[in-house]
Design a protein around this motif. Structure first.
Motif, PDB file in Angstrom:
ATOM      1  N   VAL A   1      -5.668   3.165   2.237  1.00  0.00           N
ATOM      2  CA  VAL A   1      -5.198   2.169   1.274  1.00  0.00           C
ATOM      3  C   VAL A   1      -4.564   0.994   2.020  1.00  0.00           C
ATOM      4  O   VAL A   1      -3.850   1.179   3.000  1.00  0.00           O
ATOM      5  CB  VAL A   1      -4.179   2.787   0.289  1.00  0.00           C
ATOM      6  CG1 VAL A   1      -3.655   1.749  -0.683  1.00  0.00           C
ATOM      7  CG2 VAL A   1      -4.812   3.956  -0.462  1.00  0.00           C
ATOM      8  N   VAL A   2      -4.868  -0.211   1.528  1.00  0.00           N
ATOM      9  CA  VAL A   2      -4.323  -1.441   2.096  1.00  0.00           C
ATOM     10  C   VAL A   2      -3.494  -2.124   1.012  1.00  0.00           C
ATOM     11  O   VAL A   2      -3.877  -2.153  -0.156  1.00  0.00           O
ATOM     12  CB  VAL A   2      -5.457  -2.371   2.581  1.00  0.00           C
ATOM     13  CG1 VAL A   2      -4.907  -3.680   3.104  1.00  0.00           C
ATOM     14  CG2 VAL A   2      -6.304  -1.671   3.641  1.00  0.00           C
ATOM     15  N   TRP A   3      -2.368  -2.677   1.419  1.00  0.00           N
ATOM     16  CA  TRP A   3      -1.447  -3.352   0.504  1.00  0.00           C
ATOM     17  C   TRP A   3      -1.260  -4.797   0.952  1.00  0.00           C
ATOM     18  O   TRP A   3      -1.050  -5.058   2.136  1.00  0.00           O
ATOM     19  CB  TRP A   3      -0.091  -2.656   0.496  1.00  0.00           C
ATOM     20  CG  TRP A   3      -0.159  -1.231   0.080  1.00  0.00           C
ATOM     21  CD1 TRP A   3      -0.343  -0.143   0.885  1.00  0.00           C
ATOM     22  CD2 TRP A   3      -0.062  -0.721  -1.240  1.00  0.00           C
ATOM     23  NE1 TRP A   3      -0.364   0.999   0.132  1.00  0.00           N
ATOM     24  CE2 TRP A   3      -0.190   0.679  -1.173  1.00  0.00           C
ATOM     25  CE3 TRP A   3       0.123  -1.321  -2.485  1.00  0.00           C
ATOM     26  CZ2 TRP A   3      -0.134   1.482  -2.293  1.00  0.00           C
ATOM     27  CZ3 TRP A   3       0.184  -0.520  -3.610  1.00  0.00           C
ATOM     28  CH2 TRP A   3       0.050   0.865  -3.508  1.00  0.00           C
ATOM     29  N   LEU A   4      -1.309  -5.736   0.018  1.00  0.00           N
ATOM     30  CA  LEU A   4      -1.035  -7.145   0.283  1.00  0.00           C
ATOM     31  C   LEU A   4       0.320  -7.473  -0.338  1.00  0.00           C
ATOM     32  O   LEU A   4       0.478  -7.415  -1.559  1.00  0.00           O
ATOM     33  CB  LEU A   4      -2.138  -8.026  -0.311  1.00  0.00           C
ATOM     34  CG  LEU A   4      -1.965  -9.526  -0.118  1.00  0.00           C
ATOM     35  CD1 LEU A   4      -1.982  -9.899   1.368  1.00  0.00           C
ATOM     36  CD2 LEU A   4      -3.049 -10.286  -0.881  1.00  0.00           C
TER      37      LEU A   4
ATOM     38  N   GLY B   1       8.810   3.584  -0.519  1.00  0.00           N
ATOM     39  CA  GLY B   1       8.036   4.537  -1.301  1.00  0.00           C
ATOM     40  C   GLY B   1       6.833   3.882  -1.949  1.00  0.00           C
ATOM     41  O   GLY B   1       6.701   2.653  -1.975  1.00  0.00           O
ATOM     42  N   LEU B   2       5.976   4.698  -2.488  1.00  0.00           N
ATOM     43  CA  LEU B   2       4.760   4.230  -3.135  1.00  0.00           C
ATOM     44  C   LEU B   2       5.064   3.321  -4.324  1.00  0.00           C
ATOM     45  O   LEU B   2       4.446   2.269  -4.491  1.00  0.00           O
ATOM     46  CB  LEU B   2       3.918   5.436  -3.567  1.00  0.00           C
ATOM     47  CG  LEU B   2       2.498   5.173  -4.003  1.00  0.00           C
ATOM     48  CD1 LEU B   2       1.717   4.418  -2.943  1.00  0.00           C
ATOM     49  CD2 LEU B   2       1.812   6.481  -4.329  1.00  0.00           C
TER      50      LEU B   2
ATOM     51  N   GLY C   1      -2.939  -3.392  -4.193  1.00  0.00           N
ATOM     52  CA  GLY C   1      -3.223  -2.282  -3.303  1.00  0.00           C
ATOM     53  C   GLY C   1      -4.653  -1.874  -3.576  1.00  0.00           C
ATOM     54  O   GLY C   1      -5.091  -1.904  -4.725  1.00  0.00           O
ATOM     55  N   PHE C   2      -5.414  -1.550  -2.531  1.00  0.00           N
ATOM     56  CA  PHE C   2      -6.827  -1.278  -2.727  1.00  0.00           C
ATOM     57  C   PHE C   2      -7.351  -0.369  -1.626  1.00  0.00           C
ATOM     58  O   PHE C   2      -6.738  -0.234  -0.568  1.00  0.00           O
ATOM     59  CB  PHE C   2      -7.625  -2.587  -2.779  1.00  0.00           C
ATOM     60  CG  PHE C   2      -7.340  -3.521  -1.628  1.00  0.00           C
ATOM     61  CD1 PHE C   2      -8.090  -3.464  -0.458  1.00  0.00           C
ATOM     62  CD2 PHE C   2      -6.310  -4.443  -1.713  1.00  0.00           C
ATOM     63  CE1 PHE C   2      -7.831  -4.309   0.589  1.00  0.00           C
ATOM     64  CE2 PHE C   2      -6.041  -5.297  -0.664  1.00  0.00           C
ATOM     65  CZ  PHE C   2      -6.800  -5.233   0.497  1.00  0.00           C
TER      66      PHE C   2
ATOM     67  N   ARG D   1     -13.789  -8.015  -0.421  1.00  0.00           N
ATOM     68  CA  ARG D   1     -13.795  -8.607  -1.762  1.00  0.00           C
ATOM     69  C   ARG D   1     -12.388  -8.766  -2.327  1.00  0.00           C
ATOM     70  O   ARG D   1     -11.992  -9.843  -2.774  1.00  0.00           O
ATOM     71  CB  ARG D   1     -14.649  -7.761  -2.705  1.00  0.00           C
ATOM     72  CG  ARG D   1     -14.686  -8.277  -4.143  1.00  0.00           C
ATOM     73  CD  ARG D   1     -15.470  -7.358  -5.063  1.00  0.00           C
ATOM     74  NE  ARG D   1     -15.102  -5.951  -4.972  1.00  0.00           N
ATOM     75  CZ  ARG D   1     -14.020  -5.424  -5.552  1.00  0.00           C
ATOM     76  NH1 ARG D   1     -13.212  -6.181  -6.244  1.00  0.00           N
ATOM     77  NH2 ARG D   1     -13.763  -4.145  -5.441  1.00  0.00           N
ATOM     78  N   VAL D   2     -11.622  -7.705  -2.299  1.00  0.00           N
ATOM     79  CA  VAL D   2     -10.308  -7.724  -2.957  1.00  0.00           C
ATOM     80  C   VAL D   2      -9.327  -8.640  -2.229  1.00  0.00           C
ATOM     81  O   VAL D   2      -8.631  -9.436  -2.854  1.00  0.00           O
ATOM     82  CB  VAL D   2      -9.739  -6.292  -3.085  1.00  0.00           C
ATOM     83  CG1 VAL D   2      -8.342  -6.309  -3.666  1.00  0.00           C
ATOM     84  CG2 VAL D   2     -10.667  -5.426  -3.934  1.00  0.00           C
TER      85      VAL D   2
END
Length: 144
Positions: free
Chosen positions: A93-96, A110-111, A121-122, A129-130
């Motif tokens: 998972v990647v978070w921006l 935490g999540l 998050g994707f 794409r995202v």
């Protein structure tokens, strides 16, 4: 930059090929805290932006993303003037995360905290794409 972050950066550059022009930056005594890379999106009314990359092993939360004091200072000094984001990989998972939230990484997160403070998050497989679509929205010059 640790080995996971080097691999993450290499994959990011490959994934964004053709839609971004990336520039890698190396932090040194002349540029303390400068983010790992900047980018220019091809076409349209989109600006450049800065990304601080962090990657950790795929482990259960809480997550520890280590930002140096110089990185906090750089982000704080620049995030109101230019798009600055943290791009965080927790394995699959990647978070921006907008740069304005850099302070939350002074401790493990935490999540739920990531979900609340992230633009998105994707899954890693959807990065091209995202990430591109979400950064187009936040770097659109017409947003002002």
């Amino acid at each position: 930059m640790n080995q996971l972050e080097l691999e993450f950066r290499g994959g990011l550059i490959k994934d964004m090929s053709g839609i971004w022009i990336p520039t890698i930056h190396v932090e040194n005594h002349l540029n303390p805290g400068v983010p790992d890379m900047s980018y220019v999106m091809n076409g349209g009314d989109f600006e450049t932006g800065w990304l601080e990359l962090k990657a950790i092993k795929d482990t259960p939360p809480p997550y520890t993303f280590k930002l140096e004091p110089s990185q906090h200072r750089w982000i704080e000094a620049h995030h109101l003037r230019v798009p600055v984001h943290l791009l965080l990989s927790t394995g699959r998972v990647v978070w921006l995360v907008p740069g304005k939230h850099h302070g939350m990484f002074a401790k493990p997160v935490g999540l739920e905290e990531l979900r609340i403070n992230s633009i998105c998050g994707f899954q890693r497989e959807a990065l091209r794409r995202v990430l591109h679509d979400n950064l187009k929205v936040v770097t659109d010059r017409r947003r002002f």
